[in-house]
Scaffold this motif. Structure first.
Motif, PDB file in Angstrom:
ATOM      1  N   GLN A  91      -6.706   9.411   3.542  1.00 41.37           N
ATOM      2  CA  GLN A  91      -6.746   8.750   5.016  1.00 41.37           C
ATOM      3  C   GLN A  91      -5.386   8.363   5.286  1.00 41.37           C
ATOM      4  N   VAL A  92      -4.442   9.156   4.777  1.00 37.43           N
ATOM      5  CA  VAL A  92      -3.132   8.829   4.848  1.00 37.43           C
ATOM      6  C   VAL A  92      -2.694   8.555   6.409  1.00 37.43           C
ATOM      7  N   ASP A  93      -3.197   9.426   7.173  1.00 35.87           N
ATOM      8  CA  ASP A  93      -2.858   9.566   8.539  1.00 35.87           C
ATOM      9  C   ASP A  93      -3.063   8.140   9.294  1.00 35.87           C
ATOM     10  N   LYS A  94      -4.335   7.515   8.877  1.00 37.84           N
ATOM     11  CA  LYS A  94      -4.677   6.241   9.555  1.00 37.84           C
ATOM     12  C   LYS A  94      -3.837   5.340   9.144  1.00 37.84           C
ATOM     13  N   LYS A  95      -3.285   5.480   7.892  1.00 43.49           N
ATOM     14  CA  LYS A  95      -2.224   4.275   7.118  1.00 43.49           C
ATOM     15  C   LYS A  95      -1.004   4.419   7.881  1.00 43.49           C
ATOM     16  N   LEU A  96      -0.608   5.694   8.082  1.00 41.78           N
ATOM     17  CA  LEU A  96       0.666   5.925   8.991  1.00 41.78           C
ATOM     18  C   LEU A  96       0.637   5.274  10.372  1.00 41.78           C
ATOM     19  N   GLN A  97      -0.572   5.350  11.078  1.00 43.50           N
ATOM     20  CA  GLN A  97      -0.701   4.878  12.289  1.00 43.50           C
ATOM     21  C   GLN A  97      -0.760   3.460  12.076  1.00 43.50           C
ATOM     22  N   LYS A  98      -1.160   2.843  11.092  1.00 43.85           N
ATOM     23  CA  LYS A  98      -1.305   1.339  11.123  1.00 43.85           C
ATOM     24  C   LYS A  98      -0.124   0.785  10.778  1.00 43.85           C
ATOM     25  N   GLU A 111       0.804  -1.095   0.056  1.00 47.30           N
ATOM     26  CA  GLU A 111      -0.083   0.045   0.013  1.00 47.30           C
ATOM     27  C   GLU A 111       0.813   1.274   0.045  1.00 47.30           C
ATOM     28  N   PHE A 112       2.034   1.400   0.862  1.00 38.56           N
ATOM     29  CA  PHE A 112       2.822   2.498   0.909  1.00 38.56           C
ATOM     30  C   PHE A 112       3.417   2.621  -0.254  1.00 38.56           C
ATOM     31  N   GLU A 113       4.051   1.335  -1.115  1.00 38.95           N
ATOM     32  CA  GLU A 113       4.624   1.694  -2.294  1.00 38.95           C
ATOM     33  C   GLU A 113       3.769   2.047  -3.406  1.00 38.95           C
ATOM     34  N   ARG A 114       2.658   1.970  -3.339  1.00 39.97           N
ATOM     35  CA  ARG A 114       1.457   2.149  -4.272  1.00 39.97           C
ATOM     36  C   ARG A 114       1.315   3.770  -3.992  1.00 39.97           C
ATOM     37  N   ILE A 115       1.250   4.229  -2.958  1.00 35.72           N
ATOM     38  CA  ILE A 115       0.954   5.809  -2.645  1.00 35.72           C
ATOM     39  C   ILE A 115       2.182   6.575  -2.961  1.00 35.72           C
ATOM     40  N   LEU A 116       3.526   5.892  -2.626  1.00 35.76           N
ATOM     41  CA  LEU A 116       4.651   6.690  -2.951  1.00 35.76           C
ATOM     42  C   LEU A 116       5.078   6.891  -4.243  1.00 35.76           C
ATOM     43  N   SER A 117       4.446   6.006  -5.070  1.00 35.83           N
ATOM     44  CA  SER A 117       4.824   6.101  -6.655  1.00 35.83           C
ATOM     45  C   SER A 117       3.900   6.722  -7.212  1.00 35.83           C
ATOM     46  N   GLU A 118       2.815   7.301  -6.479  1.00 30.37           N
ATOM     47  CA  GLU A 118       1.960   8.484  -7.158  1.00 30.37           C
ATOM     48  C   GLU A 118       2.000   9.963  -6.488  1.00 30.37           C
ATOM     49  N   SER A 119       2.823   9.898  -5.460  1.00 30.58           N
ATOM     50  CA  SER A 119       2.969  11.097  -4.674  1.00 30.58           C
ATOM     51  C   SER A 119       4.111  11.540  -4.481  1.00 30.58           C
TER      52      SER A 119
END
Length: 620
Positions: free
Chosen positions: A233-240, A216-224
């Motif tokens: 919802q990135v804050d929840k993903k960071l907490q998770k 999930e992080f790899e996908r988000i970072l590839s686009e951001s």
């Protein structure tokens, strides 16, 4: 039979041709395999791959762009930046012809910086300053430095790069990718722990969660690339992800693997920080050392206008050599800077018709400088523009040499040295200054002004000073002593003597000729040249300081206030009371990098009505 024999012969010939064809194909196949293998094994005997050939680029900037585009690791890129900066360094314009770097020598710090390829200005590393309280220190009272005193990284930066670090601290911008960097860090840590967790059969659920979060992080970072690009919802993903990593840390893992991964991120982060620091320093030095496009446009437009206009040759004025008048000398190749110096001087003069200004410039700017002062007369004062390269003196190959500036840095020491006064910029006489007695052989006294000063009071009283037989009247900088300069290795000098500054100098030319100061300087310079392998900057510094030892008359501190080109914390009351403001340092007022709160003192003396200023978009 003959026919049959012929047919058999034809069949044999066909087979032979077929065999030759097969052999040829096999040879080609073998060669196609051996040639790449030879290159991979380095058996090409001097042949270079186009991606790694080291040549002098036609354009240093083109080379710099190519390096940024390569797909090597950050460490490789950082090493390549060092090489490029080493190539670019000689290309950058110098402030003077004695190889003194632009407005920003010592054999230790300066030489080390050159080895690293950093285009920094000549540097003098000073020993710790005495802990006594000085006027310079008092100017900082009540000002809280933003940088924590224990931040050794910042201290090292200032010692190594000088005013760049001061400028960086004052021009920090909020990061736009804070969360993106946080996600990258968590992703790297998760990858470090994942192989060990995946080997535990009892932790299959944790393994799946880690794998899912990593993907999930790899996908988000590839686009951001910035925080604004991240999903809501990135804050929840960071907490998770943080919870998953915390759980993984609670299990015994393969420490070698984790240690290896974390060391990799440490190395990459250090290399990335080093690369960006060097890149930023290079761009800062480039902005400092190169002439702004608008000023270059102004010089070209004025030069063209000069040749389009009628003959504007200077009349032979008796004022130029009249010793009863008040004569000022300005050595400059900067039209606007020279104009501000003269305008600010005559504005505060009680009787400007007695003021004569002699502007020494080079051949490139000579006609533009003349045209400017024809278009913009300075009240009733007289301005003479001289092309130093065309003057008939004993020196056959004369070049314009601007006042030399040297950066003095304190690497360690007491509270004063380590927190507030870590960096000073000394400005001293250049080679051109030692020609003044010959250039103005009928004058007995002149006031020499640098082109980076602004006059705030009447300077006429300077001609009434009794300098007690001394040659040079100057403001002394006692926060730095001669004994603190590691560059001064040879020569007899008073280690406790204060350094003197150019910017404002009252020069007794009659006494200068009597003592043979120019000849003394040349003697010291030649002796230092033959005495070792020091840089020409270090030699020029030593020769100047030794030449004027015991020949400097200390002016009152209120005559000149220095530091407006690098010090953000000068007391406003001190600025108001100073007769002259000296913008020594890298951040000159005509540059975009100039310190904003000091620019108005300079800008108000600029003639903004000249149409060439608007045509060339000159807006200091």
């Amino acid at each position: 039979m003959k026919g049959g024999g012929g047919g058999g012969g034809g069949g044999g010939g066909g087979k032979r041709r077929w065999k030759v064809l097969v052999i040829g194909v096999l040879v080609l196949v073998i060669l196609s395999m051996l040639v790449p293998l030879a290159f991979l094994l380095g058996l090409h005997n001097g042949f270079h791959s186009p991606g790694f050939v080291t040549v002098q680029p036609a354009s240093s900037f083109e080379s710099f762009t190519r390096i940024n585009a390569t797909k090597h690791t950050q460490r490789d890129v950082s090493e390549r930046v060092d090489e490029v900066l080493q190539k670019i360094n000689p290309v950058l314009p110098k402030k003077s012809d004695i190889n003194v770097g632009s407005r920003d020598m010592n054999v230790t710090s300066g030489t080390d910086s050159k080895k690293r390829g950093l285009p920094v200005s000549p540097t003098v590393v000073a020993n710790p300053s005495p802990a006594n309280k000085t006027k310079s220190e008092a100017s900082y009272e009540g000002v809280q430095r933003k940088v924590v005193s224990g931040d050794e990284t910042w201290r090292t930066c200032e010692v190594k790069y000088g005013s760049y670090c001061l400028w960086r601290e004052e021009n920090k911008e909020p990061m736009k990718d804070t969360k993106v960097k946080q996600m990258k860090d968590q992703l790297f840590v998760a990858r470090a722990y994942y192989p060990s967790i995946a080997k535990m059969p009892s932790q299959s659920k944790l393994t799946r969660d880690m794998k899912q979060n990593i993907q999930e992080f790899e996908r988000i970072l590839s686009e951001s690339s910035q925080d604004a690009d991240l999903p809501p919802q990135v804050d929840k993903k960071l907490q998770k992800m943080e919870a998953v990593i915390a759980k993984a840390k609670s299990f015994p893992v393969d420490c070698n693997n984790v240690d290896k991964k974390l060391r990799q991120i440490l190395d990459l982060t250090e290399d990335e920080a080093s690369f960006h620091m060097k890149q930023s320093v290079f761009l800062y030095q480039l902005a400092v050392q190169t002439m702004p496009k608008s000023l270059h446009c102004l010089s070209m437009r004025l030069t063209v206008e000069h040749f389009k206009s009628a003959s504007l040759e200077d009349p032979i004025s008796e004022k130029f050599s009249d010793p009863s008048l008040l004569h000022f000398v300005i050595i400059s190749d900067n039209i606007l800077a020279s104009s501000v110096v003269i305008n600010s001087t005559v504005v505060h003069a009680r009787d400007s018709k007695n003021f004569v200004f002699h502007v020494l410039t080079d051949e490139q700017n000579y006609f533009a400088m003349k045209q400017w002062f024809v278009r913009n007369p300075c009240k009733q004062s007289t301005v003479q523009v001289l092309n130093i390269e065309k003057l008939e003196l004993d020196d056959s190959d004369m070049k314009l040499s601007l006042p030399a500036e040297f950066r003095v840095s304190f690497p360690s020491g007491d509270l004063l040295a380590s927190q507030q006064n870590r960096t000073h910029y000394l400005s001293l006489f250049s080679q051109s200054h030692y020609l003044l007695p010959k250039l103005f052989d009928k004058l007995e006294k002149v006031v020499v002004l640098d082109d980076d000063v602004v006059v705030q009071q009447n300077l006429s009283p300077l001609w009434d000073l009794d300098m007690e037989g001394k040659v040079n009247g100057a403001v002394k900088l006692c926060t730095v002593r001669l004994g603190q300069l590691k560059s001064l290795k040879r020569g007899n000098f008073d280690t406790n003597a204060c350094l003197w500054m150019s910017g404002l100098n009252v020069v007794d030319l009659a006494r200068w000729r009597e003592l043979g100061v120019s000849e003394t300087y040349q003697k010291y310079y030649k002796e230092q040249m033959s005495g070792g392998d020091e840089s020409s900057e270090a030699i020029a510094l030593q020769a100047s300081l030794l030449t004027f030892q015991d020949q400097v008359y200390a002016l009152d501190d209120k005559w000149a206030l220095s530091g407006l080109g690098y010090d953000y914390y000068i007391n406003a009351e001190a600025i108001k009371n100073a007769a002259i403001l000296h913008y020594n340092g890298n951040m000159k007022p005509w540059l975009e990098l100039g310190i904003p709160k000091y620019k108005n003192y300079w800008r108000k003396h600029l003639n903004r009505e000249d149409r060439f200023l608007s045509d060339c978009n000159v807006n200091p």
